[in-house]
Design an enzyme around this catalytic site. Structure first.
Site, PDB file in Angstrom:
ATOM      1  N   LYS A  31       0.841  -1.207   0.000  1.00  0.00           N
ATOM      2  CA  LYS A  31       0.000   0.000   0.000  1.00  0.00           C
ATOM      3  C   LYS A  31       0.873   1.252   0.000  1.00  0.00           C
ATOM      4  O   LYS A  31       1.676   1.454   0.908  1.00  0.00           O
ATOM      5  CB  LYS A  31      -0.907   0.011   1.233  1.00  0.00           C
ATOM      6  CG  LYS A  31      -1.813   1.239   1.297  1.00  0.00           C
ATOM      7  CD  LYS A  31      -2.888   1.088   2.354  1.00  0.00           C
ATOM      8  CE  LYS A  31      -2.524   1.627   3.708  1.00  0.00           C
ATOM      9  NZ  LYS A  31      -2.558   3.097   3.808  1.00  0.00           N
ATOM     10  N   ASP A  58      -3.344   4.277  -2.202  1.00  0.00           N
ATOM     11  CA  ASP A  58      -4.337   4.760  -1.226  1.00  0.00           C
ATOM     12  C   ASP A  58      -4.283   6.283  -1.133  1.00  0.00           C
ATOM     13  O   ASP A  58      -3.730   6.834  -0.188  1.00  0.00           O
ATOM     14  CB  ASP A  58      -4.031   4.100   0.127  1.00  0.00           C
ATOM     15  CG  ASP A  58      -5.038   4.446   1.199  1.00  0.00           C
ATOM     16  OD1 ASP A  58      -6.161   4.875   0.854  1.00  0.00           O
ATOM     17  OD2 ASP A  58      -4.709   4.285   2.388  1.00  0.00           O
ATOM     18  N   LYS A  60      -7.167   8.235  -1.572  1.00  0.00           N
ATOM     19  CA  LYS A  60      -8.484   8.692  -1.091  1.00  0.00           C
ATOM     20  C   LYS A  60      -9.018   9.908  -1.848  1.00  0.00           C
ATOM     21  O   LYS A  60      -9.253  10.974  -1.282  1.00  0.00           O
ATOM     22  CB  LYS A  60      -8.427   8.993   0.423  1.00  0.00           C
ATOM     23  CG  LYS A  60      -8.040   7.780   1.261  1.00  0.00           C
ATOM     24  CD  LYS A  60      -8.178   8.031   2.736  1.00  0.00           C
ATOM     25  CE  LYS A  60      -7.841   6.820   3.566  1.00  0.00           C
ATOM     26  NZ  LYS A  60      -6.406   6.429   3.521  1.00  0.00           N
ATOM     27  N   ASP A  63     -13.429  14.615  -4.901  1.00  0.00           N
ATOM     28  CA  ASP A  63     -13.455  15.857  -5.682  1.00  0.00           C
ATOM     29  C   ASP A  63     -14.683  15.783  -6.593  1.00  0.00           C
ATOM     30  O   ASP A  63     -15.491  14.860  -6.466  1.00  0.00           O
ATOM     31  CB  ASP A  63     -12.136  15.972  -6.475  1.00  0.00           C
ATOM     32  CG  ASP A  63     -11.739  17.428  -6.720  1.00  0.00           C
ATOM     33  OD1 ASP A  63     -12.614  18.226  -7.080  1.00  0.00           O
ATOM     34  OD2 ASP A  63     -10.543  17.743  -6.560  1.00  0.00           O
ATOM     35  N   THR A 115     -11.674   6.082  10.947  1.00  0.00           N
ATOM     36  CA  THR A 115     -11.805   5.666  12.352  1.00  0.00           C
ATOM     37  C   THR A 115     -11.341   6.763  13.312  1.00  0.00           C
ATOM     38  O   THR A 115     -11.602   6.691  14.501  1.00  0.00           O
ATOM     39  CB  THR A 115     -11.027   4.368  12.641  1.00  0.00           C
ATOM     40  OG1 THR A 115      -9.722   4.534  12.107  1.00  0.00           O
ATOM     41  CG2 THR A 115     -11.692   3.172  12.026  1.00  0.00           C
ATOM     42  N   ARG A 207       3.346  -2.109  10.986  1.00  0.00           N
ATOM     43  CA  ARG A 207       4.424  -2.303  11.953  1.00  0.00           C
ATOM     44  C   ARG A 207       4.715  -3.731  12.384  1.00  0.00           C
ATOM     45  O   ARG A 207       5.890  -4.075  12.574  1.00  0.00           O
ATOM     46  CB  ARG A 207       4.178  -1.382  13.162  1.00  0.00           C
ATOM     47  CG  ARG A 207       4.443   0.069  12.810  1.00  0.00           C
ATOM     48  CD  ARG A 207       3.799   1.032  13.761  1.00  0.00           C
ATOM     49  NE  ARG A 207       2.350   1.050  13.585  1.00  0.00           N
ATOM     50  CZ  ARG A 207       1.526   1.841  14.255  1.00  0.00           C
ATOM     51  NH1 ARG A 207       2.007   2.676  15.154  1.00  0.00           N
ATOM     52  NH2 ARG A 207       0.226   1.798  14.026  1.00  0.00           N
TER      53      ARG A 207
HETATM   54  O1  C5P Z   1       1.339  -0.231  11.346  1.00  0.00           O
HETATM   55  P1  C5P Z   1      -0.115  -0.533  11.198  1.00  0.00           P
HETATM   56  O2  C5P Z   1      -0.409  -1.992  10.913  1.00  0.00           O
HETATM   57  O3  C5P Z   1      -0.928  -0.003  12.353  1.00  0.00           O
HETATM   58  O4  C5P Z   1      -0.544   0.284   9.886  1.00  0.00           O
HETATM   59  C1  C5P Z   1      -1.886   0.359   9.512  1.00  0.00           C
HETATM   60  C2  C5P Z   1      -2.044   1.149   8.238  1.00  0.00           C
HETATM   61  O5  C5P Z   1      -3.421   1.325   7.978  1.00  0.00           O
HETATM   62  C3  C5P Z   1      -1.446   2.555   8.252  1.00  0.00           C
HETATM   63  O6  C5P Z   1      -1.105   2.879   6.890  1.00  0.00           O
HETATM   64  C4  C5P Z   1      -2.607   3.415   8.679  1.00  0.00           C
HETATM   65  O7  C5P Z   1      -2.520   4.733   8.210  1.00  0.00           O
HETATM   66  C5  C5P Z   1      -3.762   2.705   8.004  1.00  0.00           C
HETATM   67  N1  C5P Z   1      -5.041   2.905   8.655  1.00  0.00           N
HETATM   68  C6  C5P Z   1      -5.277   2.560   9.977  1.00  0.00           C
HETATM   69  N2  C5P Z   1      -6.506   2.760  10.535  1.00  0.00           N
HETATM   70  C7  C5P Z   1      -7.472   3.287   9.808  1.00  0.00           C
HETATM   71  C8  C5P Z   1      -7.254   3.641   8.496  1.00  0.00           C
HETATM   72  C9  C5P Z   1      -6.003   3.438   7.939  1.00  0.00           C
HETATM   73  O8  C5P Z   1      -4.418   2.060  10.663  1.00  0.00           O
HETATM   74  N3  C5P Z   1      -8.631   3.444  10.345  1.00  0.00           N
END
Ligand code: C5P
Length: 228
Positions: A31, A58, A60, A63, A115, A207
Protein backbone atom coordinates in the site's frame (compact mmCIF):
# COMPACT_ATOMS: atom_id res chain seq x y z
CA UNK A 1 -12.42 -17.38 0.20
CA UNK A 2 -8.75 -16.58 0.65
CA UNK A 3 -7.80 -13.43 2.52
CA UNK A 4 -4.84 -11.53 1.10
CA UNK A 5 -2.18 -9.54 2.91
CA UNK A 6 -1.20 -5.96 2.05
CA UNK A 7 1.96 -4.49 3.59
CA UNK A 8 1.98 -0.74 4.28
CA UNK A 9 4.73 1.42 2.78
CA UNK A 10 4.36 4.50 5.01
CA UNK A 11 7.87 5.94 4.78
CA UNK A 12 9.67 8.89 3.20
CA UNK A 13 12.39 7.39 1.04
CA UNK A 14 12.77 5.13 -1.95
CA UNK A 15 15.48 3.11 -0.22
CA UNK A 16 13.31 2.34 2.82
CA UNK A 17 10.31 1.48 0.67
CA UNK A 18 12.18 -0.88 -1.65
CA UNK A 19 13.98 -2.47 1.32
CA UNK A 20 10.58 -3.14 2.93
CA UNK A 21 9.28 -4.74 -0.28
CA UNK A 22 12.39 -6.89 -0.61
CA UNK A 23 12.21 -7.86 3.07
CA UNK A 24 8.54 -8.88 2.85
CA UNK A 25 9.23 -12.18 1.10
CA UNK A 26 6.12 -13.78 -0.34
CA UNK A 27 3.77 -10.79 0.19
CA UNK A 28 2.23 -9.75 -3.14
CA UNK A 29 0.50 -6.48 -2.23
CA UNK A 30 1.92 -3.13 -1.00
CA UNK A 31 0.00 0.00 0.00
CA UNK A 32 1.40 3.33 -1.14
CA UNK A 33 -0.35 6.27 0.50
CA UNK A 34 -0.19 10.05 0.45
CA UNK A 35 3.13 10.22 2.32
CA UNK A 36 5.30 8.12 -0.01
CA UNK A 37 3.44 9.18 -3.16
CA UNK A 38 3.83 12.88 -2.37
CA UNK A 39 7.57 12.34 -1.78
CA UNK A 40 8.33 10.18 -4.79
CA UNK A 41 5.41 10.26 -7.21
CA UNK A 42 4.39 7.61 -9.77
CA UNK A 43 7.99 6.38 -10.13
CA UNK A 44 7.79 4.52 -6.80
CA UNK A 45 4.62 2.75 -7.94
CA UNK A 46 6.43 1.57 -11.07
CA UNK A 47 9.46 0.47 -9.07
CA UNK A 48 7.39 -1.63 -6.68
CA UNK A 49 5.58 -3.17 -9.65
CA UNK A 50 8.97 -3.75 -11.25
CA UNK A 51 9.76 -6.06 -8.33
CA UNK A 52 6.78 -8.17 -9.40
CA UNK A 53 4.42 -6.78 -6.76
CA UNK A 54 0.91 -5.29 -6.86
CA UNK A 55 0.16 -1.78 -5.64
CA UNK A 56 -2.75 -0.49 -3.58
CA UNK A 57 -2.62 3.26 -4.27
CA UNK A 58 -4.34 4.76 -1.23
CA UNK A 59 -4.82 8.42 -2.18
CA UNK A 60 -8.48 8.69 -1.09
CA UNK A 61 -9.79 10.82 -3.95
CA UNK A 62 -12.64 13.19 -3.09
CA UNK A 63 -13.46 15.86 -5.68
CA UNK A 64 -15.93 16.64 -8.45
CA UNK A 65 -16.78 13.58 -10.58
CA UNK A 66 -14.80 14.74 -13.62
CA UNK A 67 -11.60 15.24 -11.61
CA UNK A 68 -11.91 11.96 -9.74
CA UNK A 69 -12.63 10.12 -12.98
CA UNK A 70 -9.43 11.44 -14.55
CA UNK A 71 -7.39 10.69 -11.42
CA UNK A 72 -8.82 7.16 -11.27
CA UNK A 73 -7.94 6.62 -14.93
CA UNK A 74 -4.42 7.93 -14.32
CA UNK A 75 -4.04 5.44 -11.43
CA UNK A 76 -5.35 2.65 -13.63
CA UNK A 77 -2.92 3.60 -16.43
CA UNK A 78 -0.16 3.46 -13.83
CA UNK A 79 -1.23 -0.11 -13.13
CA UNK A 80 -2.51 0.32 -9.56
CA UNK A 81 -4.48 -2.79 -8.62
CA UNK A 82 -6.51 -1.01 -5.96
CA UNK A 83 -7.33 2.65 -5.40
CA UNK A 84 -9.40 4.51 -2.80
CA UNK A 85 -12.07 7.19 -3.06
CA UNK A 86 -14.24 8.73 -0.32
CA UNK A 87 -17.74 7.27 -0.23
CA UNK A 88 -18.98 10.66 1.00
CA UNK A 89 -18.03 12.18 -2.38
CA UNK A 90 -21.43 10.99 -3.58
CA UNK A 91 -22.81 8.51 -6.09
CA UNK A 92 -22.06 10.57 -9.21
CA UNK A 93 -18.38 10.74 -8.22
CA UNK A 94 -18.23 6.99 -7.56
CA UNK A 95 -20.04 6.16 -10.81
CA UNK A 96 -17.62 8.38 -12.75
CA UNK A 97 -14.61 6.71 -11.13
CA UNK A 98 -15.97 3.25 -11.91
CA UNK A 99 -16.64 4.17 -15.52
CA UNK A 100 -13.12 5.56 -15.83
CA UNK A 101 -11.46 2.26 -14.79
CA UNK A 102 -13.80 0.02 -16.82
CA UNK A 103 -11.78 -2.41 -18.93
CA UNK A 104 -8.72 -2.18 -16.66
CA UNK A 105 -7.69 -4.43 -13.76
CA UNK A 106 -8.01 -1.55 -11.25
CA UNK A 107 -10.49 -2.03 -8.43
CA UNK A 108 -12.05 0.87 -6.53
CA UNK A 109 -12.44 0.84 -2.75
CA UNK A 110 -14.65 3.37 -0.97
CA UNK A 111 -13.58 4.76 2.39
CA UNK A 112 -16.67 5.26 4.56
CA UNK A 113 -16.01 6.94 7.94
CA UNK A 114 -12.38 7.35 9.00
CA UNK A 115 -11.81 5.67 12.35
CA UNK A 116 -10.29 8.89 13.66
CA UNK A 117 -13.76 10.48 13.44
CA UNK A 118 -15.73 10.18 16.68
CA UNK A 119 -19.51 10.04 16.98
CA UNK A 120 -19.52 13.65 18.20
CA UNK A 121 -17.30 14.93 15.38
CA UNK A 122 -19.40 13.05 12.81
CA UNK A 123 -22.62 14.67 14.04
CA UNK A 124 -21.49 18.11 15.14
CA UNK A 125 -18.59 19.02 12.85
CA UNK A 126 -19.28 17.04 9.69
CA UNK A 127 -23.04 17.24 10.15
CA UNK A 128 -23.95 13.60 9.44
CA UNK A 129 -26.76 12.27 11.63
CA UNK A 130 -26.64 8.78 13.13
CA UNK A 131 -23.88 6.76 14.74
CA UNK A 132 -20.60 6.01 12.96
CA UNK A 133 -21.78 2.40 12.52
CA UNK A 134 -25.06 3.43 10.89
CA UNK A 135 -23.17 5.84 8.66
CA UNK A 136 -20.62 3.18 7.66
CA UNK A 137 -23.43 0.78 6.71
CA UNK A 138 -25.29 3.42 4.72
CA UNK A 139 -22.22 4.73 2.87
CA UNK A 140 -20.86 1.23 2.19
CA UNK A 141 -24.10 0.05 0.59
CA UNK A 142 -24.49 3.26 -1.37
CA UNK A 143 -20.89 3.16 -2.64
CA UNK A 144 -21.14 -0.43 -3.83
CA UNK A 145 -24.50 0.29 -5.52
CA UNK A 146 -22.85 3.21 -7.30
CA UNK A 147 -20.09 0.96 -8.65
CA UNK A 148 -17.32 0.71 -6.04
CA UNK A 149 -15.76 -2.77 -6.09
CA UNK A 150 -15.51 -2.71 -2.31
CA UNK A 151 -14.85 -0.73 0.82
CA UNK A 152 -12.26 -0.08 3.51
CA UNK A 153 -13.44 -0.48 7.10
CA UNK A 154 -12.12 -1.09 10.61
CA UNK A 155 -12.10 -4.62 12.06
CA UNK A 156 -15.05 -3.66 14.27
CA UNK A 157 -17.24 -3.05 11.24
CA UNK A 158 -16.25 -6.18 9.31
CA UNK A 159 -19.15 -8.38 10.38
CA UNK A 160 -21.80 -5.77 9.82
CA UNK A 161 -20.50 -4.54 6.46
CA UNK A 162 -20.11 -8.10 5.16
CA UNK A 163 -23.75 -8.72 6.17
CA UNK A 164 -24.91 -5.56 4.41
CA UNK A 165 -22.82 -6.04 1.25
CA UNK A 166 -23.06 -9.80 0.77
CA UNK A 167 -20.20 -12.05 -0.33
CA UNK A 168 -18.99 -10.33 -3.52
CA UNK A 169 -17.59 -6.86 -2.69
CA UNK A 170 -14.04 -6.51 -1.48
CA UNK A 171 -13.66 -5.56 2.17
CA UNK A 172 -10.21 -4.34 3.16
CA UNK A 173 -9.30 -3.70 6.78
CA UNK A 174 -6.36 -2.20 8.68
CA UNK A 175 -6.01 -2.48 12.48
CA UNK A 176 -4.92 -6.11 12.28
CA UNK A 177 -2.52 -7.52 14.86
CA UNK A 178 -1.30 -11.11 15.25
CA UNK A 179 -1.29 -12.29 18.86
CA UNK A 180 2.52 -12.18 18.89
CA UNK A 181 2.71 -8.50 17.84
CA UNK A 182 2.46 -5.23 19.73
CA UNK A 183 -0.78 -3.29 19.28
CA UNK A 184 1.19 -0.04 18.84
CA UNK A 185 -1.36 2.81 18.74
CA UNK A 186 -4.19 0.64 17.37
CA UNK A 187 -6.97 0.62 19.98
CA UNK A 188 -9.44 -1.83 18.43
CA UNK A 189 -7.74 -4.71 16.70
CA UNK A 190 -8.47 -8.17 15.37
CA UNK A 191 -6.01 -10.96 14.70
CA UNK A 192 -5.53 -12.00 11.06
CA UNK A 193 -7.55 -15.17 11.72
CA UNK A 194 -10.45 -13.24 13.28
CA UNK A 195 -10.47 -10.70 10.42
CA UNK A 196 -10.52 -13.50 7.82
CA UNK A 197 -13.39 -15.21 9.59
CA UNK A 198 -15.32 -11.95 9.90
CA UNK A 199 -15.24 -11.56 6.12
CA UNK A 200 -12.15 -9.52 5.26
CA UNK A 201 -11.00 -9.95 1.67
CA UNK A 202 -7.66 -8.32 2.43
CA UNK A 203 -5.91 -7.09 5.58
CA UNK A 204 -3.52 -4.14 5.73
CA UNK A 205 -0.58 -4.61 8.11
CA UNK A 206 2.33 -2.28 8.82
CA UNK A 207 4.42 -2.30 11.95
CA UNK A 208 4.04 -5.97 12.97
CA UNK A 209 5.88 -6.79 9.73
CA UNK A 210 8.09 -3.75 9.21
CA UNK A 211 9.41 -3.70 12.78
CA UNK A 212 9.86 -7.47 12.97
CA UNK A 213 13.52 -8.58 13.00
CA UNK A 214 12.68 -10.98 10.14
CA UNK A 215 9.85 -9.38 8.13
CA UNK A 216 9.55 -12.30 5.70
CA UNK A 217 8.93 -14.60 8.65
CA UNK A 218 6.20 -12.27 9.97
CA UNK A 219 4.63 -12.25 6.48
CA UNK A 220 4.66 -16.06 6.32
CA UNK A 221 3.10 -16.37 9.78
CA UNK A 222 0.33 -13.91 8.89
CA UNK A 223 -0.37 -15.57 5.52
CA UNK A 224 -0.58 -18.95 7.24
CA UNK A 225 -2.97 -17.57 9.83
CA UNK A 226 -5.15 -15.85 7.20
CA UNK A 227 -5.66 -19.00 5.26
CA UNK A 228 -5.72 -21.68 7.96
O1 C5P B 1 1.34 -0.23 11.35
P1 C5P B 1 -0.11 -0.53 11.20
O2 C5P B 1 -0.41 -1.99 10.91
O3 C5P B 1 -0.93 0.00 12.35
O4 C5P B 1 -0.54 0.28 9.89
C1 C5P B 1 -1.89 0.36 9.51
C2 C5P B 1 -2.04 1.15 8.24
O5 C5P B 1 -3.42 1.32 7.98
C3 C5P B 1 -1.45 2.55 8.25
O6 C5P B 1 -1.10 2.88 6.89
C4 C5P B 1 -2.61 3.42 8.68
O7 C5P B 1 -2.52 4.73 8.21
C5 C5P B 1 -3.76 2.71 8.00
N1 C5P B 1 -5.04 2.91 8.66
C6 C5P B 1 -5.28 2.56 9.98
N2 C5P B 1 -6.51 2.76 10.54
C7 C5P B 1 -7.47 3.29 9.81
C8 C5P B 1 -7.25 3.64 8.50
C9 C5P B 1 -6.00 3.44 7.94
O8 C5P B 1 -4.42 2.06 10.66
N3 C5P B 1 -8.63 3.44 10.35
Amino acid sequence: MTTELIVVLDMDSRAEALAAVNASGPCQWFKIGAQLFTRLGPEIVKEVQGLGKKVFLDLKYHDIPNTVAHAARAAADLGAGLITIHASGGCAMIEAARKAVEGTATRILAVTVLTSISHQVLNEEIGFSGTPEETVKRLAAQAVNAGAHGIVCSPLELNITRQVLGPEPLIVTPGVRPEWASRDDQARVMTPREAARAGASMVVVGRPILKHPFPAEAVSLILEELNS
